[in-house]
Design an enzyme around this catalytic site. Structure first.
Site, PDB file in Angstrom:
ATOM      1  N   SER A 152      -5.714  -6.319  -9.695  1.00  0.00           N
ATOM      2  CA  SER A 152      -4.202  -5.945  -8.162  1.00  0.00           C
ATOM      3  C   SER A 152      -3.407  -6.438 -10.226  1.00  0.00           C
ATOM      4  CB  SER A 152      -4.492  -7.434  -8.318  1.00  0.00           C
ATOM      5  OG  SER A 152      -3.384  -8.180  -7.403  1.00  0.00           O
ATOM      6  N   TYR A 166      -4.450 -16.751  -6.687  1.00  0.00           N
ATOM      7  CA  TYR A 166      -4.834 -15.802  -6.620  1.00  0.00           C
ATOM      8  C   TYR A 166      -4.750 -14.835  -8.185  1.00  0.00           C
ATOM      9  CZ  TYR A 166      -5.104 -10.410  -4.769  1.00  0.00           C
ATOM     10  OH  TYR A 166      -4.558  -9.051  -4.595  1.00  0.00           O
TER      11      TYR A 166
HETATM   12  P1  NAD Z   1      -8.053  -6.433   3.172  1.00  0.00           P
HETATM   13  O1  NAD Z   1      -8.344  -7.879   3.653  1.00  0.00           O
HETATM   14  O2  NAD Z   1      -7.167  -5.756   4.638  1.00  0.00           O
HETATM   15  O3  NAD Z   1      -9.493  -6.296   3.113  1.00  0.00           O
HETATM   16  C1  NAD Z   1     -10.066  -7.061   2.367  1.00  0.00           C
HETATM   17  C2  NAD Z   1     -11.853  -7.366   2.656  1.00  0.00           C
HETATM   18  O4  NAD Z   1     -12.293  -8.321   2.303  1.00  0.00           O
HETATM   19  C3  NAD Z   1     -11.708  -7.979   4.405  1.00  0.00           C
HETATM   20  O5  NAD Z   1     -12.387  -6.825   5.247  1.00  0.00           O
HETATM   21  C4  NAD Z   1     -12.151  -9.061   4.158  1.00  0.00           C
HETATM   22  O6  NAD Z   1     -13.173  -9.830   6.024  1.00  0.00           O
HETATM   23  C5  NAD Z   1     -13.142  -9.108   3.427  1.00  0.00           C
HETATM   24  N1  NAD Z   1     -13.317 -10.081   2.500  1.00  0.00           N
HETATM   25  C6  NAD Z   1     -12.958 -11.472   1.899  1.00  0.00           C
HETATM   26  N2  NAD Z   1     -13.737 -11.757   1.570  1.00  0.00           N
HETATM   27  C7  NAD Z   1     -15.308 -11.871   1.101  1.00  0.00           C
HETATM   28  C8  NAD Z   1     -16.124 -12.518   0.721  1.00  0.00           C
HETATM   29  N3  NAD Z   1     -16.066 -13.170  -0.210  1.00  0.00           N
HETATM   30  N4  NAD Z   1     -17.026 -11.609   0.773  1.00  0.00           N
HETATM   31  C9  NAD Z   1     -17.379 -10.235   1.649  1.00  0.00           C
HETATM   32  N5  NAD Z   1     -16.040  -9.519   2.406  1.00  0.00           N
HETATM   33  C10 NAD Z   1     -14.791 -10.070   1.844  1.00  0.00           C
HETATM   34  O7  NAD Z   1      -7.523  -6.529   2.669  1.00  0.00           O
HETATM   35  P2  NAD Z   1      -7.473  -5.258   0.760  1.00  0.00           P
HETATM   36  O8  NAD Z   1      -5.580  -5.131   1.007  1.00  0.00           O
HETATM   37  O9  NAD Z   1      -8.102  -4.050   1.860  1.00  0.00           O
HETATM   38  O10 NAD Z   1      -7.912  -6.090   0.289  1.00  0.00           O
HETATM   39  C11 NAD Z   1      -8.931  -4.985  -1.050  1.00  0.00           C
HETATM   40  C12 NAD Z   1      -8.942  -5.492  -2.726  1.00  0.00           C
HETATM   41  O11 NAD Z   1      -7.675  -5.289  -3.200  1.00  0.00           O
HETATM   42  C13 NAD Z   1      -9.368  -6.968  -2.356  1.00  0.00           C
HETATM   43  O12 NAD Z   1     -10.196  -7.529  -3.257  1.00  0.00           O
HETATM   44  C14 NAD Z   1      -7.880  -7.851  -2.510  1.00  0.00           C
HETATM   45  O13 NAD Z   1      -7.587  -8.546  -3.723  1.00  0.00           O
HETATM   46  C15 NAD Z   1      -6.875  -6.041  -3.582  1.00  0.00           C
HETATM   47  N6  NAD Z   1      -5.957  -6.349  -3.553  1.00  0.00           N
HETATM   48  C16 NAD Z   1      -4.782  -5.723  -2.611  1.00  0.00           C
HETATM   49  C17 NAD Z   1      -3.206  -5.652  -2.533  1.00  0.00           C
HETATM   50  C18 NAD Z   1      -2.409  -5.352  -1.627  1.00  0.00           C
HETATM   51  O14 NAD Z   1      -1.151  -5.447  -1.369  1.00  0.00           O
HETATM   52  N7  NAD Z   1      -3.150  -5.434  -0.607  1.00  0.00           N
HETATM   53  C19 NAD Z   1      -3.078  -5.396  -3.965  1.00  0.00           C
HETATM   54  C20 NAD Z   1      -3.849  -5.502  -5.028  1.00  0.00           C
HETATM   55  C21 NAD Z   1      -5.186  -5.941  -4.857  1.00  0.00           C
END
Ligand code: NAD
Length: 277
Positions: A154, A167
């Site tokens: 991130s 986080y």
């Molecule tokens: P999201 O919440 O839509 O998707 C995350 C998915 O991970 C969900 O389907 C959730 O059920 C699953 N999940 C969570 N914990 C889990 C676990 N312990 N085991 C298995 N599945 C699990 O969010 P996203 O934005 O698609 O996130 C994807 C990745 O991107 C994450 O690692 C998040 O930290 C990272 N990220 C997101 C953002 C943002 O702004 N959305 C920014 C930087 C990094």
């Protein structure tokens, strides 16, 4: 468009959001897909996580491309569950060539009131989960002498922010893990790289709890109310990016031709990387 033909890709957190985008794009380019997602809410996370129906929907989108898909309700924090998913995939498809350690949660609270449960959830899902994913796929990749591992950190993997101690700690950890794993696996034809996204338009950021935290002055803030706050976190004047912008980079790092790119962190954060590390 067939550059992943014959390849098999594992995507954790694949039920929705960025994981779904990566899964469908890899399938469209010829890869068979292995999807894991916990499909269960967490008491330490104040927005809904994905459901079994979401996971089924991603699998249907993958199969609609003509590719095969295995799914499992597997929590990345549970090493036995990840080992079982990898064993099933290797027995069914013979291999895993690409692993995208994407599953993650956002846990937001000021450090002075962050609970042990919230801390453990963030570290468990976001850091131990990436370790478990890498650990589960690495032995088979070593045996076959080929692998492309992409981890998702991130922009908070290179900075701190209010309410984000757990986080940010987990996402900084992902970078240390990625670089060390890249060195361990370098002799085996396996690359390990991290992507550091900015604000990506998924349910992780579009939820009432985060909207209220960003606009405590409003009773029921809407997307247009938080838009300027999200925009201020980027350098370019854009509040959030589409998941496909991360997918483009996953496809690049996961490509066979990216054989000699390993141990890097590639930010996709609308210029925010220019401000820091
Ligand atoms: P999201 O919440 O839509 O998707 C995350 C998915 O991970 C969900 O389907 C959730 O059920 C699953 N999940 C969570 N914990 C889990 C676990 N312990 N085991 C298995 N599945 C699990 O969010 P996203 O934005 O698609 O996130 C994807 C990745 O991107 C994450 O690692 C998040 O930290 C990272 N990220 C997101 C953002 C943002 O702004 N959305 C920014 C930087 C990094």
């Amino acid at each position: 468009m067939e550059d992943f033909k014959g390849r098999v890709a594992l995507i954790t957190g694949g039920a929705r959001g960025q994981g779904r985008s990566h899964a469908v794009a890899l399938a469209e380019r010829g890869a068979d897909i292995v999807l894991g997602d916990r499909c269960e809410d967490s008491p330490a996370v104040n927005y809904p996580l994905a459901t079994a129906a979401d996971l089924d929907e991603t699998a249907e989108l993958v199969r609609a491309t003509g590719r095969r898909c295995i799914t499992a309700e597997a929590d990345t924090a549970d090493r036995a569950a990840m080992d079982a998913l990898v064993a099933e995939a290797e027995s069914e498809f013979g291999r895993i060539d690409v692993a995208v350690a994407n599953a993650g949660v956002s846990v937001a609270a000021p450090v002075q009131s962050l609970t042990q449960e919230q801390w453990s959830e963030a570290i468990g899902s976001n850091l131990t989960g990436v370790f478990n994913t890498v650990g589960a796929v690495a032995p088979g990749m070593i045996r076959r002498g080929y692998g492309r591992i992409v981890t998702i950190s991130s922009m908070l993997g290179r900075a701190g922010n209010t309410n984000m101690a757990a986080y940010a700690a987990s996402k900084w950890g992902v970078i240390g893990l990625t670089k060390s794993a890249a060195l361990d696996l370098a002799p085996h034809g396996i690359t390990v790289n991290a992507i550091a996204p900015g604000n990506i338009s998924t349910p992780m950021i579009h939820n009432d709890a985060l909207y209220r935290m960003m606009r405590p002055d409003l009773d029921a803030p809407a997307a247009e109310d938080v838009e300027p706050v999200f925009r201020s976190l980027h350098a370019q004047p854009v509040a959030w990016l589409d998941a496909t912008e991360i997918t483009r980079v996953v496809l690049f790092l996961a490509a066979e031709g990216s054989a000699h790119i390993s141990g890097i962190v590639l930010p996709v954060d609308a210029g925010n990387a220019a401000r820091g590390l």
